[in-house]
Design an enzyme around this catalytic site. Structure first.
Site, mmCIF file in Angstrom:
data_model
loop_
_atom_site.group_PDB
_atom_site.id
_atom_site.type_symbol
_atom_site.label_atom_id
_atom_site.label_comp_id
_atom_site.label_asym_id
_atom_site.label_seq_id
_atom_site.Cartn_x
_atom_site.Cartn_y
_atom_site.Cartn_z
ATOM 1 N N HIS A 95 -9.133 1.182 -0.386
ATOM 2 C CA HIS A 95 -8.310 2.007 0.518
ATOM 3 C C HIS A 95 -9.190 3.045 1.212
ATOM 4 C CE1 HIS A 95 -5.467 5.134 1.729
ATOM 5 N NE2 HIS A 95 -4.526 4.216 1.695
ATOM 6 N N GLU A 123 0.856 -1.201 0.000
ATOM 7 C CA GLU A 123 0.000 0.000 0.000
ATOM 8 C C GLU A 123 0.880 1.236 0.000
ATOM 9 O OE1 GLU A 123 -3.160 0.228 3.153
ATOM 10 O OE2 GLU A 123 -2.682 2.358 3.057
ATOM 11 N N ASP A 161 2.768 1.611 3.799
ATOM 12 C CA ASP A 161 2.110 2.906 3.620
ATOM 13 C C ASP A 161 3.085 4.068 3.454
ATOM 14 O OD1 ASP A 161 -0.159 4.354 3.101
ATOM 15 O OD2 ASP A 161 -0.917 4.370 5.150
HETATM 16 MN MN MN Z 1 -2.555 4.280 2.671
#
Ligand code: MN
Length: 338
Positions: free
Chosen positions: A176, A9, A299
């Site tokens: 997401h 991600e 992330d």
């Molecule tokens: Mn994210």
């Protein structure tokens, strides 16, 4: 080390999309949640400058950071809310253009980058075509959808052609988070609750539950969804979700589905570790979902990547499990070459 660390991600943006956000944010009628985003993480402040620069970089700086932190592969996607706050024409154009930029980065660094294509749900027929183009012509491996689009969710029949295209192309959808939809955002606007510490998970978890409870997985039996943040709370609630669904069926409050909610979850969803570095929550996900449904994500550039790597490197799991979470599951879910 006998595995690659694949992070699922990892965000980027194009300058065109950042500029278009600024334009939307200058209007009076902007969604309240997105307005808050515009005042915080998307604001053009000195504090956000490094974040912004990192999002724009699909080259040397990003690769150097990956090398420093031990990330072998980043699965890239357009950062939230992507194109989902634009009018349909602008959104469709900018999704396609950003997918070109992404595909180019993947072509230049095929062993380091994998791409998830953005689509514009505002124009479902165009989004369905973009899914096919992303899979067949651009070499992208899945899709990114940043939860609601103008307050609407993918279980709405008007979006089914996107789900149908995703299923046909065998492209999983990374669902997401973003800030809660206008219809429920008001109590989240205080105290920063709209943001990633709470509101994001509530919004995205709701979206996933709408997909499950609406029966779309009976219609699209091979549709696959990826959730970040250890499943947006759903693994914690799974047993109760089944239990209360069964009560509702018994009293006639909801129709009986072919399978229990948890069975749809286990069949159609996998989760990633993005933003979550608590070993107890990892243990919960492993016991509720099984190791084959847990994937690594860090992330970038929003989190400390070093902390995420340290977390999974030292998590109390077997070496086979660590390898599955870092590499094997990602290779299976996104068809990444070995
Ligand atoms: Mn994210």
């Amino acid at each position: 080390m006998s595995y690659r660390r694949i992070a699922l991600e990892e965000a980027f943006v194009t300058q065109d999309i950042a500029d278009e956000w600024a334009k939307v944010l200058s209007h009076r009628n902007v969604e309240p949640g997105f307005r808050k985003m515009g005042e915080s993480i998307l604001a053009h402040t000195p504090g956000n400058q490094q974040l912004h620069n990192r999002l724009l970089d699909l080259g040397a700086g990003r690769l150097a950071h990956m090398d420093e932190t031990g990330i072998d592969v980043q699965v890239l996607s357009l950062t939230s809310p992507g194109v989902q706050v634009f009018d349909a024409v602008t959104a469709t154009r900018l999704a396609a253009e950003s997918n070109e930029v992404l595909a180019d980065a993947v072509r230049r660094h095929p062993t380091r980058f994998v791409g998830l294509a953005a689509v514009a749900p505002q124009y479902p027929a165009g989004a369905a075509l973009e899914v096919e183009r992303a899979a067949k012509r651009l070499g992208l491996s899945g899709l990114i959808i940043n939860s609601h689009t103008m307050g609407e969710y993918l279980d709405d029949p008007k979006y089914w052609e996107i789900l149908e295209a995703a299923e046909a192309a065998d492209m999983p959808i990374y669902l997401h988070p973003r800030e809660p939809a206008p219809s429920m955002v008001t109590p989240y606007l205080d105290y920063g609750l709209y943001f990633a510490g709470w509101g994001f998970a509530i919004e995205c978890g709701l979206h996933a539950m709408r997909l499950i409870m609406s029966g779309v997985f009976d219609r699209f039996p091979r549709l696959r969804i990826i959730l970040g943040h250890m499943g947006e709370g759903i693994p914690y609630w799974l047993k109760r979700i089944d239990n209360r669904y069964e009560l509702q069926v018994k009293i006639g409050a909801v129709p009986k589905m072919a399978r229990k909610p948890s069975e749809y979850f286990l069949e159609h969803f996998v989760v990633t570790t993005s933003g979550m570095t608590d070993p107890d929550i990892l243990k919960l996900c492993l016991s509720q979902l099984g190791v084959e449904r847990v994937l690594f994500a860090a992330d970038y550039p929003y989190e400390s990547i070093a902390e995420h790597v340290e977390f999974l490197d030292t998590a109390p799991v077997t070496e086979a499990e660590r390898r599955a979470i870092y590499e094997d599951n990602a290779c299976r879910v996104l068809k990444i070459a070995r």
